[in-house]
Structures are given as structure tokens and as C-alpha cells.
Design an enzyme around this catalytic site. Structure first.
Site, short mmCIF file in Angstrom:
data_model
loop_
_atom_site.label_atom_id
_atom_site.label_comp_id
_atom_site.label_asym_id
_atom_site.label_seq_id
_atom_site.Cartn_x
_atom_site.Cartn_y
_atom_site.Cartn_z
CG ASP A 47 19.40 97.05 6.52
OD1 ASP A 47 19.25 96.31 7.50
OD2 ASP A 47 18.79 98.12 6.38
CE1 TYR B 181 14.85 90.98 5.59
CE2 TYR B 181 17.03 90.73 6.57
CZ TYR B 181 16.20 90.69 5.47
OH TYR B 181 16.73 90.33 4.25
N GLY B 182 12.81 93.00 11.63
CA GLY B 182 12.83 93.04 13.10
C GLY B 182 11.62 92.45 13.79
CB CYS C 232 20.75 94.09 8.94
SG CYS C 232 19.16 93.70 9.67
CB THR D 155 17.36 92.38 12.72
OG1 THR D 155 16.92 93.65 13.21
CG2 THR D 155 16.33 91.34 13.02
CD GLU E 132 13.16 101.34 4.71
OE1 GLU E 132 12.73 101.48 3.56
OE2 GLU E 132 14.29 100.87 4.96
CB THR F 133 21.80 99.78 10.03
OG1 THR F 133 20.83 98.89 9.45
CG2 THR F 133 22.94 98.97 10.62
N1 DGL Z 1 18.17 97.88 9.81
C1 DGL Z 1 17.79 96.69 10.53
C2 DGL Z 1 18.63 96.54 11.78
O1 DGL Z 1 19.73 97.08 11.86
C3 DGL Z 1 16.39 96.49 10.91
C4 DGL Z 1 15.23 97.04 10.22
C5 DGL Z 1 14.15 95.98 10.08
O2 DGL Z 1 13.42 95.70 11.04
O3 DGL Z 1 14.10 95.41 8.99
O4 DGL Z 1 18.26 95.85 12.69
#
Ligand code: DGL
Length: 275
Positions: free
Chosen positions: A15, A47-48, A78, A80, A158, A193
Site C-alpha cells: 500500500d 498515491y491518491g 491499495c 488507488t 495516517e 484501505t
Molecule cells: N490506501 C490507499 C487506497 O486504498 C490510498 C491512500 C493514498 O492516497 O495513498 O486507495
């Protein structure tokens, strides 16, 4: 030679941060003998908010790191990265099986509320791609789906601020915006997640009668099914070993990740790696 010649190899899970530990925890509960290796790409979280090209590059690099450690299955914990890069990662690790979290999440939502109205809370990138809408409508044509980007909730998770007045007011605002046009919910899908950490707060704000859907347990059930049907379940009698990797902030990862996993972790339990 089959892909499961060495059943002791770990299941690789990644993730952008600690959020995927919600999925790891469910896998561990379902399959306590499996060895697991988890990579949190904390240096590049979130990442989003990134472009699909960057997310795909990050996901490919995280996967390459897990492959260096040898894995028998890859779980993209994850949404994303699952929305953006599932097919790319399948090509990258072929013939190792790859599982994303969106299809299990969509399946769980449909099972909970067939023909229902689903609100997907997710990151900007997941929402932009409409991955949940596609996955749900493909399986349940009578369903209605609305997707809402909730980036601040990633930060709350976080930070470990998952309940109390601040978390509640942020969740309340996102849900109010999503329902401003009168969208009446049957379910809220935790399409990131990180969000199971906020589950109680989200359930409290959404109110009675709304089902909160978390893909972690469904994903773990699919992991078990894939390994078991391929003859790949670990045959050890010992409890599985967990190896934790992160790309930055071992102490922070240990502190917040320990809360996710429900155990005490120290910085020494987390190995820093460079992608
Ligand atoms: N945990 C990631 C997901 O399920 C996203 C968190 C992020 O934006 O990095 O999309």
C-alpha cells in the site's frame, strides 16, 4: 515446476502507507500460518492525489521490491493502485497471482445490499477512474453508485486521529456533500484501505440502516480461495512470519501501524528500503 513449489514463500502485500495493514490483518486472521511481507510506500504517500502515470510507476517499483524478496502471491492492498495498475502488475509478476481490493469490495457491497445505493468513499484517483462504479454495475445492474473523494481522511488515518470531534466533523462534511443532491444511501463502501480505521466514526455519522462495507475480509477470503484452489496454502505448523518494509519513517510506521495491527511495534520491526 508450479508457482507453488515453495509454499513457505510469503504473500506480498503493499500500500502507499499503513492503510493496507487493514487488509494484511484480515489475511493474517484468515490464514495464520502464511508468511507475509508488507511494503508501505510511506515516502511517496499519498498515491491518491497523484497522476495515473506516477501511481503506476510507484506500484510497479513497490512490486519489484516485493519480487526481490520472492513471493507466491501479490495483494495490492491499495484501492488507488488497484484502480490504476492492476493489469500492469499482473503482467509484471506473471504467473504469480495478483489480487486487487476493488473487485472484492464491490462483491461485498452487492452481497450486503443487492440493488442498493452505494456511496464509495475513496481517493481522488480512484474516484476519477470510476473503478467501483464499473465493478458494481457490471455485477448488479440495478445498483446505484456515487463516488466521493475524501483525501483528508487518509491523513486522519495516517495520523491516528480516527475518532473524536475532528474526525467526526470531517466525515460529516464529506457525507453531507455527497448527499447534498438527495442521494439516499444503503451502503458506504470504504474504498480506500485507510478508511477502515475510521469505520466507527463513519458508521456513526452515516446512521442506522446504512451498511458500512470494508473489502479487507472479502479480500482475505479470496486470497484463501486462490491459494487453496491452486494448492498453494502454506503447510507449515508454525504461525506465519511477518516482515514489514517501509520507504520512510520507520518509527512513525511502527507507531501507527501497531495500532492498525493491534500489537506493539517498534522502529526495529520495520526495515527501511529504497525503491
Ligand atoms: N490506501 C490507499 C487506497 O486504498 C490510498 C491512500 C493514498 O492516497 O495513498 O486507495
Amino acid at each position: 515446476m508450479t508457482i507453488y513449489d515453495n509454499k513457505l514463500l510469503p504473500i506480498g502485500v503493499f500500500d502507499s502507507g499503513v492503510g493496507g495493514l487493514t487488509v494484511l490483518k484480515a489475511i493474517r486472521e484468515a490464514l495464520p500460518k502464511e508468511n507475509l511481507i508488507y511494503l508501505g510506500d510511506t515516502a511517496r504517500l499519498p498515491y491518491g492525489t497523484k497522476s495515473p502515470a506516477s501511481i503506476a510507476r510507484y506500484a510497479t517499483q513497490a512490486t519489484a521490491k516485493l519480487l526481490e524478496h520472492e513471493i507466491k502471491m501479490l495483494v495490492i492492498a491499495c484501492n488507488t493502485a488497484s484502480a490504476v495498475a492492476l493489469d500492469t502488475l499482473r503482467d509484471q509478476v506473471h504467473p504469480i497471482p495478483v489480487l486487487g481490493v476493488i473487485e472484492p469490495g464491490a462483491t461485498a457491497a452487492i452481497a450486503a445490499r443487492p440493488g442498493g445505493a452505494h456511496l464509495v468513499l475513496a481517493t481522488e484517483a480512484t474516484v476519477r477512474l470510476g473503478a467501483y462504479s464499473k465493478a458494481i454495475l457490471l455485477r448488479d445492474r440495478g445498483a446505484r453508485v456515487k463516488e466521493k473523494a475524501c483525501e483528508l481522511m487518509v491523513s486522519l488515518a495516517e495520523e491516528g486521529w480516527t475518532d473524536g470531534a475532528i474526525a467526526e466533523s470531517i466525515v460529516r462534511r464529506y457525507l453531507a456533500e455527497a448527499q447534498a443532491d438527495g442521494f439516499a444511501l444503503d451502503s458506504v463502501i470504504l474504498g480506500c484501505t485507510h478508511f477502515p480505521l475510521l469505520r466507527d466514526t463513519i458508521a456513526g455519522v452515516a446512521g442506522d440502516g446504512v451498511t458500512v462495507v470494508d473489502s479487507a475480509v472479502t479480500t482475505a477470503a479470496v486470497v484463501r480461495e486462490v491459494l487453496s484452489s491452486g494448492g498453494g496454502l502454506c503447510d507449515s505448523q508454525q504461525p506465519g512470519h511477518l516482515h514489514l518494509l517501509a520507504t520512510d519513517g520507520a518509527a512513525r510506521f511502527a507507531r501507527v501501524g501497531g495500532q492498525f495491527l493491534g500489537e506493539t511495534l517498534t522502529a526495529e520491526d520495520v526495515h527501511l528500503v529504497d525503491l
